[in-house]
Design an enzyme around this catalytic site. Structure first.
Site, PDB file in Angstrom:
ATOM      1  CD  GLU A 100      47.374 137.173   0.419  1.00  9.99           C
ATOM      2  OE1 GLU A 100      46.892 138.163   0.973  1.00  9.99           O
ATOM      3  OE2 GLU A 100      47.255 136.025   0.870  1.00  9.99           O
ATOM      4  CE1 TYR A 147      52.856 141.184  -2.226  1.00  8.18           C
ATOM      5  CE2 TYR A 147      50.872 139.855  -1.941  1.00  8.18           C
ATOM      6  CZ  TYR A 147      52.115 140.053  -2.528  1.00  8.18           C
ATOM      7  OH  TYR A 147      52.613 139.116  -3.411  1.00  8.18           O
ATOM      8  CB  THR A 173      49.777 137.349  -5.529  1.00  7.06           C
ATOM      9  OG1 THR A 173      49.401 136.683  -4.323  1.00  7.06           O
ATOM     10  CG2 THR A 173      49.262 138.764  -5.455  1.00  7.06           C
TER      11      THR A 173
HETATM   12  P1  NAP Z   1      60.868 137.484  -2.201  1.00  4.75           P
HETATM   13  O1  NAP Z   1      61.729 136.303  -1.912  1.00  4.75           O
HETATM   14  O2  NAP Z   1      60.360 138.305  -1.090  1.00  4.75           O
HETATM   15  O3  NAP Z   1      61.704 138.425  -3.204  1.00  4.75           O
HETATM   16  C1  NAP Z   1      61.315 139.742  -3.458  1.00  4.75           C
HETATM   17  C2  NAP Z   1      62.449 140.429  -4.223  1.00  4.75           C
HETATM   18  O4  NAP Z   1      62.078 141.791  -4.461  1.00  4.75           O
HETATM   19  C3  NAP Z   1      63.775 140.456  -3.461  1.00  4.75           C
HETATM   20  O5  NAP Z   1      64.823 140.227  -4.371  1.00  4.75           O
HETATM   21  C4  NAP Z   1      63.830 141.889  -2.959  1.00  4.75           C
HETATM   22  O6  NAP Z   1      65.136 142.356  -2.726  1.00  4.75           O
HETATM   23  C5  NAP Z   1      63.218 142.606  -4.147  1.00  4.75           C
HETATM   24  N1  NAP Z   1      62.791 143.967  -3.834  1.00  4.75           N
HETATM   25  C6  NAP Z   1      62.041 144.397  -2.788  1.00  4.75           C
HETATM   26  N2  NAP Z   1      61.885 145.717  -2.857  1.00  4.75           N
HETATM   27  C7  NAP Z   1      62.540 146.148  -3.953  1.00  4.75           C
HETATM   28  C8  NAP Z   1      62.742 147.414  -4.553  1.00  4.75           C
HETATM   29  N3  NAP Z   1      62.260 148.536  -4.022  1.00  4.75           N
HETATM   30  N4  NAP Z   1      63.455 147.478  -5.701  1.00  4.75           N
HETATM   31  C9  NAP Z   1      63.979 146.374  -6.253  1.00  4.75           C
HETATM   32  N5  NAP Z   1      63.845 145.146  -5.717  1.00  4.75           N
HETATM   33  C10 NAP Z   1      63.132 145.042  -4.589  1.00  4.75           C
HETATM   34  O7  NAP Z   1      59.616 137.056  -3.091  1.00  4.75           O
HETATM   35  P2  NAP Z   1      59.361 135.700  -3.914  1.00  4.75           P
HETATM   36  O8  NAP Z   1      58.699 134.732  -3.023  1.00  4.75           O
HETATM   37  O9  NAP Z   1      60.579 135.346  -4.672  1.00  4.75           O
HETATM   38  O10 NAP Z   1      58.224 136.200  -4.907  1.00  4.75           O
HETATM   39  C11 NAP Z   1      58.549 136.796  -6.148  1.00  4.75           C
HETATM   40  C12 NAP Z   1      57.378 137.661  -6.594  1.00  4.75           C
HETATM   41  O11 NAP Z   1      56.202 136.853  -6.705  1.00  4.75           O
HETATM   42  C13 NAP Z   1      56.999 138.788  -5.649  1.00  4.75           C
HETATM   43  O12 NAP Z   1      56.576 139.867  -6.438  1.00  4.75           O
HETATM   44  C14 NAP Z   1      55.842 138.225  -4.843  1.00  4.75           C
HETATM   45  O13 NAP Z   1      55.024 139.278  -4.386  1.00  4.75           O
HETATM   46  C15 NAP Z   1      55.164 137.376  -5.887  1.00  4.75           C
HETATM   47  N6  NAP Z   1      54.435 136.200  -5.404  1.00  4.75           N
HETATM   48  C16 NAP Z   1      55.045 135.303  -4.592  1.00  4.75           C
HETATM   49  C17 NAP Z   1      54.351 134.175  -4.195  1.00  4.75           C
HETATM   50  C18 NAP Z   1      54.988 133.133  -3.301  1.00  4.75           C
HETATM   51  O14 NAP Z   1      54.249 132.328  -2.734  1.00  4.75           O
HETATM   52  N7  NAP Z   1      56.303 133.088  -3.192  1.00  4.75           N
HETATM   53  C19 NAP Z   1      53.046 133.949  -4.641  1.00  4.75           C
HETATM   54  C20 NAP Z   1      52.470 134.891  -5.494  1.00  4.75           C
HETATM   55  C21 NAP Z   1      53.177 136.002  -5.887  1.00  4.75           C
HETATM   56  P3  NAP Z   1      65.865 142.105  -1.305  1.00  4.75           P
HETATM   57  O15 NAP Z   1      66.418 140.700  -1.385  1.00  4.75           O
HETATM   58  O16 NAP Z   1      66.904 143.148  -1.284  1.00  4.75           O
HETATM   59  O17 NAP Z   1      64.831 142.239  -0.231  1.00  4.75           O
HETATM   60  O1  G4F Z   2      53.414 132.534   4.809  1.00  9.58           O
HETATM   61  P1  G4F Z   2      52.581 133.751   4.827  1.00  9.58           P
HETATM   62  O2  G4F Z   2      53.178 134.969   5.403  1.00  9.58           O
HETATM   63  O3  G4F Z   2      52.119 133.956   3.313  1.00  9.58           O
HETATM   64  P2  G4F Z   2      50.885 134.756   2.662  1.00  9.58           P
HETATM   65  O4  G4F Z   2      50.407 135.842   3.527  1.00  9.58           O
HETATM   66  O5  G4F Z   2      49.890 133.747   2.201  1.00  9.58           O
HETATM   67  O6  G4F Z   2      51.595 135.454   1.407  1.00  9.58           O
HETATM   68  C1  G4F Z   2      52.482 134.724   0.553  1.00  9.58           C
HETATM   69  O7  G4F Z   2      51.739 134.126  -0.480  1.00  9.58           O
HETATM   70  C2  G4F Z   2      51.070 135.069  -1.352  1.00  9.58           C
HETATM   71  C3  G4F Z   2      50.315 134.234  -2.395  1.00  9.58           C
HETATM   72  O8  G4F Z   2      49.033 133.922  -1.915  1.00  9.58           O
HETATM   73  C4  G4F Z   2      52.116 135.946  -1.996  1.00  9.58           C
HETATM   74  F1  G4F Z   2      51.509 136.825  -2.854  1.00  9.58           F
HETATM   75  C5  G4F Z   2      52.874 136.708  -0.934  1.00  9.58           C
HETATM   76  O9  G4F Z   2      53.906 137.471  -1.557  1.00  9.58           O
HETATM   77  C6  G4F Z   2      53.528 135.699   0.014  1.00  9.58           C
HETATM   78  O10 G4F Z   2      54.491 134.980  -0.698  1.00  9.58           O
HETATM   79  O11 G4F Z   2      51.204 133.453   5.615  1.00  9.58           O
HETATM   80  C7  G4F Z   2      50.399 132.370   5.285  1.00  9.58           C
HETATM   81  C8  G4F Z   2      49.298 132.245   6.349  1.00  9.58           C
HETATM   82  C9  G4F Z   2      48.588 133.549   6.678  1.00  9.58           C
HETATM   83  O12 G4F Z   2      47.206 133.306   6.796  1.00  9.58           O
HETATM   84  C10 G4F Z   2      49.146 133.945   8.032  1.00  9.58           C
HETATM   85  O13 G4F Z   2      48.244 134.706   8.842  1.00  9.58           O
HETATM   86  O14 G4F Z   2      49.921 131.824   7.570  1.00  9.58           O
HETATM   87  C11 G4F Z   2      49.376 132.579   8.627  1.00  9.58           C
HETATM   88  N1  G4F Z   2      50.317 132.585   9.749  1.00  9.58           N
HETATM   89  C12 G4F Z   2      50.084 132.054  10.974  1.00  9.58           C
HETATM   90  N2  G4F Z   2      51.133 132.265  11.781  1.00  9.58           N
HETATM   91  C13 G4F Z   2      51.536 133.142   9.768  1.00  9.58           C
HETATM   92  C14 G4F Z   2      52.057 132.935  11.044  1.00  9.58           C
HETATM   93  N3  G4F Z   2      52.231 133.768   8.798  1.00  9.58           N
HETATM   94  C15 G4F Z   2      53.499 134.192   9.108  1.00  9.58           C
HETATM   95  N4  G4F Z   2      54.220 134.777   8.144  1.00  9.58           N
HETATM   96  N5  G4F Z   2      54.031 134.044  10.357  1.00  9.58           N
HETATM   97  C16 G4F Z   2      53.340 133.418  11.375  1.00  9.58           C
HETATM   98  O15 G4F Z   2      53.838 133.293  12.493  1.00  9.58           O
END
Ligand code: NAP
Ligand code: G4F
Length: 348
Positions: free
Chosen positions: A127, A149, A125
């Site tokens: 992050e 995280y 990520t």
């Molecule tokens: P997500 O929608 O939050 O999905 C996370 C998945 O992990 C869900 O299926 C969740 O199951 C499962 N999970 C959580 N805890 C678990 C456990 N203990 N054992 C087995 N499964 C578990 O995340 P996503 O957005 O699809 O992202 C996929 C991956 O990419 C994650 O690892 C995330 O950290 C990473 N990532 C995401 C982004 C982004 O912007 N989306 C960017 C960079 C990296 P439940 O449905 O039961 O909760």
């Molecule tokens: O949407 P966010 O919660 O995503 P964040 O923290 O960037 O993380 C996501 O992207 C990561 C990749 O860079 C992944 F690794 C991670 O698993 C996840 O998918 O927040 C985005 C930004 C933050 O700066 C947060 O402080 O939005 C700001 N924000 C402002 N108001 C808020 C809010 N975030 C959330 N969730 N809710 C608010 O009300």
């Protein structure tokens, strides 16, 4: 027929990847964790729930991972499971470290012991970069995690590299920047905004409370990014890649654009509530995807404005259909408004 095991199959990326691999002719096994209530709406929306093979397992339970690998006998494992919400990692740092960090180690140990030829994708990520960065971030930019995280993901990132060097395991880190879609969970800021915009337009809500409006993110479309995960595992050598759009926008700009889509002025509805401000936040992320472009031939197709419109339109249509009495798999009607959650407070 190739076989893939996807961990986190009920998540946004897990659902899109399932469809992508099914379309490529894979036999897809999805690892899901047992929950008291059903959690398959994303797979149902993409019409692939009945086409994949589900295996109950948990990343915190090594024996269940062993079973999942034995049953699925995969050529490729995509480790998408994580406690993926940055804000929650401040409230639950230990379980985040266990699942998001140690989870990959448990998988790689089983791969090493059972079949070291299995190729592994690790969901790394942006992050990892943490706060205080400037300019375009690439594979050589130093990491400085700003949350439990990100620290857990950094452990997994280095574990992947270590298993690659030490045991020759084909494992890739996809350093993915934020990617969103109509299947994004409601706690993340983009979908929180688009869902609220739709509800406000329909008179179901009056205001939207957000935290840090100045944070900037490089937001792409999840479906574009899924292809990259697969491409990484089709190369001759394992490597790590940044996947991004190269653009950055603030939360404020996202809100402004989302309200615009339905002809509303964001300033009339958005309020800042300090309970959504994190103890430490990442203020700026913008990725340089040149390596993925040059080596994988990948480029993002959907850019910022198109992404925002797609998400608002989808939430608006679904709320209209819902009000008209239609039934379909969807999360929004059952979501506990985060206004009701009192455990999240700003830490000093
Ligand atoms: P997500 O929608 O939050 O999905 C996370 C998945 O992990 C869900 O299926 C969740 O199951 C499962 N999970 C959580 N805890 C678990 C456990 N203990 N054992 C087995 N499964 C578990 O995340 P996503 O957005 O699809 O992202 C996929 C991956 O990419 C994650 O690892 C995330 O950290 C990473 N990532 C995401 C982004 C982004 O912007 N989306 C960017 C960079 C990296 P439940 O449905 O039961 O909760
Ligand atoms: O949407 P966010 O919660 O995503 P964040 O923290 O960037 O993380 C996501 O992207 C990561 C990749 O860079 C992944 F690794 C991670 O698993 C996840 O998918 O927040 C985005 C930004 C933050 O700066 C947060 O402080 O939005 C700001 N924000 C402002 N108001 C808020 C809010 N975030 C959330 N969730 N809710 C608010 O009300």
């Amino acid at each position: 027929m190739k076989r893939a095991l996807i961990t986190g199959v009920t998540g946004q990326d897990g659902a899109y990847l399932s469809k992508f691999l099914l379309d490529k002719g894979y036999k897809v096994f999805g690892m899901y964790r047992r929950t008291a209530n059903p959690n398959f709406w994303k797979l149902q929306t993409l019409n692939c729930l009945d086409k994949i093979h589900l295996i109950p397992a948990d990343l915190s339970d090594a024996s269940s991972i062993l079973e999942a690998i034995r049953i699925s006998e995969p050529d490729e494992i995509y480790n998408l499971a994580a406690q993926s919400f940055v804000e929650a990692s401040f409230a639950q740092p230990l379980s985040t470290a266990d699942i998001t960090g140690l989870g990959l180690l448990r998988i790689l140990e089983k791969v090493r012991q059972i079949n070291p030829n299995i190729k592994v994708y690790q969901a790394s990520t942006s992050e990892l970069y943490g706060d205080g960065q400037k300019g375009l971030l690439n594979e050589d930019t130093p990491f400085a995690p700003s949350s439990p995280y990100a620290s857990a993901k950094l452990f997994a990132y280095h574990t992947a590299k270590n298993y690659r060097r030490s045991y020759g395991i084909f494992v890739c880190n996809g350093i993915l920047f934020n990617h969103e879609s109509p299947l994004r969970s409601l706690e993340f800021v983009t979908r929180k905004i688009t869902n609220s915009v739709a509800k406000i337009k329909l008179g179901l809500e009056k205001e939207l409370k957000l935290g840090n409006l100045e944070a900037k993110r490089d937001w792409g479309y999840a479906l574009d990014y899924i292809e990259c995960m697969w491409l990484m595992l089709q190369q001759d050598e394992p490597d790590d890649y940044v996947i991004a759009t190269g653009e950055t926008h603030s939360v404020k700009e996202f809100a402004q654009e989302a309200f615009n889509v339905l002809g509303l002025n964001w300033e009339e509805y958005v309020k800042v509530d300090s309970k959504f401000i994190r103890p430490e936040d990442v203020m700026y992320l913008q990725g340089d995807y040149s390596k993925a472009k040059n080596k994988l031939g990948w480029e993002p197709k959907v850019k910022f404005k198109e992404l925002v419109k797609m998400m608002v339109d989808e939430d608006y249509k679904k709320w209209q259909d819902c009000l008209a009495g239609k039934q379909f798999p969807w999360d929004a009607p059952y979501y506990v408004s985060d206004l009701n959650i009192i455990s999240r407070t700003k830490r000093a």
